[in-house]
Design a protein around this motif. Structure first.
Motif, PDB file in Angstrom:
ATOM      1  N   PRO A 200      44.880  40.418  32.410  1.00 10.29           N
ATOM      2  CA  PRO A 200      43.735  41.371  32.381  1.00 10.29           C
ATOM      3  C   PRO A 200      43.950  42.588  31.494  1.00 10.29           C
ATOM      4  N   ASN A 201      45.406  43.042  31.417  1.00 11.53           N
ATOM      5  CA  ASN A 201      45.627  44.254  30.543  1.00 11.53           C
ATOM      6  C   ASN A 201      45.819  43.702  29.110  1.00 11.53           C
ATOM      7  N   GLY A 202      45.678  42.541  28.823  1.00  6.17           N
ATOM      8  CA  GLY A 202      45.930  41.970  27.455  1.00  6.17           C
ATOM      9  C   GLY A 202      47.361  41.570  27.092  1.00  6.17           C
ATOM     10  N   GLN A 203      48.360  41.647  27.959  1.00  7.24           N
ATOM     11  CA  GLN A 203      49.793  41.473  27.665  1.00  7.24           C
ATOM     12  C   GLN A 203      49.829  39.993  28.018  1.00  7.24           C
ATOM     13  N   VAL A 204      51.016  39.322  27.576  1.00  2.00           N
ATOM     14  CA  VAL A 204      51.340  37.898  27.775  1.00  2.00           C
ATOM     15  C   VAL A 204      51.451  37.496  29.199  1.00  2.00           C
ATOM     16  N   ASP A 205      51.001  36.521  29.615  1.00  2.00           N
ATOM     17  CA  ASP A 205      51.092  36.131  30.948  1.00  2.00           C
ATOM     18  C   ASP A 205      52.070  34.787  30.930  1.00  2.00           C
ATOM     19  N   TRP A 206      53.248  35.170  31.128  1.00  2.00           N
ATOM     20  CA  TRP A 206      54.509  34.487  31.209  1.00  2.00           C
ATOM     21  C   TRP A 206      54.463  33.295  32.131  1.00  2.00           C
ATOM     22  N   THR A 207      53.441  33.315  33.216  1.00  2.00           N
ATOM     23  CA  THR A 207      53.532  32.235  34.229  1.00  2.00           C
ATOM     24  C   THR A 207      53.284  30.999  33.486  1.00  2.00           C
TER      25      THR A 207
END
Length: 443
Positions: A200-207
C-alpha cells in the motif's frame, strides 16, 4: 432603494456561489487530519506518556511544515489542511531515568521513539484519521557518519569514481571495525514503472518473490541488498579510537590528480576543487579480481586494504547518484554465514527472466544503523525501504547528482573533546549536508 438592495443581494449571492463552485471544482477545500499515537511495545505492564509529543506534517511539494502537539490521549488534530501529499512524523525522546521509573528497565542513555508515514495523500472528502506507532530505534556503537553518493561534475569533476562512505565510532571506547558489513539496499526505484507487486505504501512486496518462504514476514523483518561489503580482519586487526572514523572508498586514490587507469589511459579532472583526495582512505572496494568488465578507474591501491565483497552489482562499487538507495551496517554472530543467506528476484508481475538479478535477504535483527537517502526533488522521491526503527526519515543533498555534496550526520555535543554525533534514528533530524564532501569532516 429596494431595487439597489435587491441588486446588491444578487451580487453577493453570486459571489458566494462562484466561490463555492470554485472550491469544489479545484478540489482544494481544506480537510481535517487526526493522528493517533501509540507505542509499539512488547509489554503491556506499563504505559509510556503519549501526551506532549510534537507531530509534523510536511507538504512534500511546497515544503510547508505544520506542527501540533498530542493531548494526553495521544491524539493530534490538524485543521484546514490543504489537499496534497504529506510526510507525517512524530518523535519523542524519553530520559533514561524516566524510562527506568516507568518500565523498570535500565538503559545507559535516553531512548528515542519514532513514527513516520511518508507521502500520505490528503484529498477532499471526509476527515482523515491515521494511527502512528512509535517504535524505539536501534542505538549502536557504530553510526553511518557521511555518505558521498552524489559524485562530482560529469566533465569537470570525477563523475562517480570519487564516492565514499564514512563510519564513525560514536562511543567512549575503542571499537574494532573487523567484520562490519555495509549493505546497499534495493527496492522500487521509480513510481512510473509498475511491473512489480507493491505494498500500500508503494514499495516492493517481497512476499511475491519467486521462492519466498511463506512462513516469514518478508517485508517487515528483512531488507534486501544489491551489494554487501565487509571490513576484513581477525577481530582485532583494525581498532578505531573513540570519536574516530573509517573511510570506505570506491577507489582509494587522490582524485584531484591524474592517474593511470586499468586500461593504460590517463584519468584526470579539469577542476580538482570539485573532487576529493581518497588516498588516505582506510579501505577500498576493488572489483577487478572478479567483475567481468570492471571500470578502468577501478584501480587497486596496494597501500589500502580491500573490502571483502559478498555481493556486487555492476562494474564497480557505485552508489546511486540520484539518491534512490538506503544503506545499512550490520554484524552477525558465529551462527550466521552471510554467503548462505537466501536471495530473491524482484517480485515482478510476470515471471522473472533467467538473467534476473537476485537480492540478498538481510534479517533486521543484525542491523546496527541505517540511513535512507532520497532524490532532492520531491516529485522524484520513492517509497522508503527502512522502517522507523532504523530511520524514520530520509536525507538528501539539495543540489542532487554530480554536485560534489555529501550528507553528513550532525554533531550532537562534545564531551572532553570527543564529538558525539546525533542519532535519533531519523535522518531528517540527524543529517545535514556539506557543499563539498570532506572525508573525516564534521558539521
Amino acid at each position: 432603494m429596494k431595487k439597489i438592495s435587491y441588486l446588491l443581494l444578487l451580487i453577493i449571492t453570486a459571489a458566494i456561489s462562484c466561490k463555492k463552485e470554485d472550491t469544489i471544482s479545484t478540489g482544494i477545500r481544506p480537510v481535517d487530519v487526526t493522528v493517533n499515537l501509540s507505542y509499539g511495545l512488547d509489554s503491556s505492564k506499563y504505559k509510556l506518556p503519549v501526551g506532549g509529543i510534537t507531530v509534523k506534517m510536511t507538504n512534500t511539494n511546497s515544503g510547508t511544515v505544520q506542527t501540533a502537539t498530542s493531548n494526553d490521549s495521544g491524539r493530534v488534530r490538524f485543521t484546514n489542511v490543504q489537499a496534497g501529499a504529506y510526510d507525517i512524523d512524530a518523535m519523542v525522546t524519553i530520559a533514561d531515568t524516566t524510562y527506568y521509573r516507568i518500565t523498570g528497565n535500565l538503559i545507559e542513555e535516553n531512548i528515542t521513539f519514532n513514527a513516520s508515514e511518508k507521502n500520505t495523500r490528503v484529498a477532499v472528502g471526509d476527515e482523515i484519521k491515521l494511527n502512528l506507532t512509535l517504535v524505539a530505534g536501534t542505538v549502536g556503537d557504530w553510526v553511518i557518519k557521511q555518505i558521498y553518493y552524489a559524485g562530482s561534475h560529469t566533465t569537470q569533476g570525477a563523475l562517480y569514481r570519487d564516492q565514499f562512505i564514512e563510519l564513525y565510532n560514536n562511543t567512549d571506547k575503542v571499537l574494532y571495525a573487523d567484520s562490519i558489513y555495509i549493505g546497499q539496499l534495493f527496492g522500487r526505484q521509480s513510481l512510473t514503472r509498475n511491473n512489480t507487486h507493491v505494498l500500500p505504501n508503494g514499495q516492493v512486496d517481497w512476499t511475491h518473490s519467486v521462492g519466498m518462504n511463506p512462513n516469514i514476514d518478508a517485508n517487515n523483518d528483512y531488507v534486501y541488498t544489491r551489494s554487501i561489503l565487509m571490513v576484513p580482519g581477525n577481530g582485532t586487526t583494525y581498532p578505531v579510537q573513540p570519536g574516530s572514523s573509517i573511510i570506505i572508498a570506491q577507489t582509494a586514490l587522490n582524485h584531484k590528480t591524474p592517474f593511470t587507469g586499468a586500461n593504460g589511459n590517463t584519468i584526470s579532472v579539469k577542476d580538482p576543487s570539485l573532487t576529493v583526495d581518497l588516498s588516505g582512505a582506510d579501505f577500498e572496494a576493488y572489483y577487478g579480481d572478479f567483475a567481468g568488465s570492471p571500470l578502468a578507474s577501478d584501480i587497486d591501491n596496494p597501500e589500502v586494504p580491500n573490502m571483502v565483497v559478498y555481493q556486487y552489482n555492476g562494474r564497480d562499487y557505485i552508489l546511486d547518484n540520484p539518491g534512490r538507495d538506503a544503506y545499512i551496517i550490520f554484524k552477525v554472530d558465529a551462527s550466521q554465514n552471510v554467503r548462505n543467506w537466501p536471495s530473491y528476484p524482484l517480485p515482478t508481475l510476470a515471471p522473472p527472466p533467467s538473467t534476473a538479478d537476485y537480492y540478498i535477504q538481510v534479517p533486521n535483527q543484525y542491523i546496527i544503523d541505517g540511513v535512507e537517502v532520497q532524490p532532492s526533488a520531491a516529485e522524484d522521491r520513492i517509497p522508503k525501504k527502512l522502517n522507523a526503527a532504523f530511520d524514520a526519515g530520509f536525507t538528501f543533498v539539495p543540489k542532487g547528482s554530480y554536485s560534489s555534496q555529501s550528507v553528513i550526520r550532525k554533531t550532537a555535543r562534545t564531551v572532553n573533546g570527543r564529538i558525539i554525533l546525533k542519532d535519533t534514528n531519523n535522518s531528517t533530524e540527524d543529517f545535514d549536508y556539506l557543499d563539498f564532501a570532506n572525508p573525516r569532516g564534521f558539521k
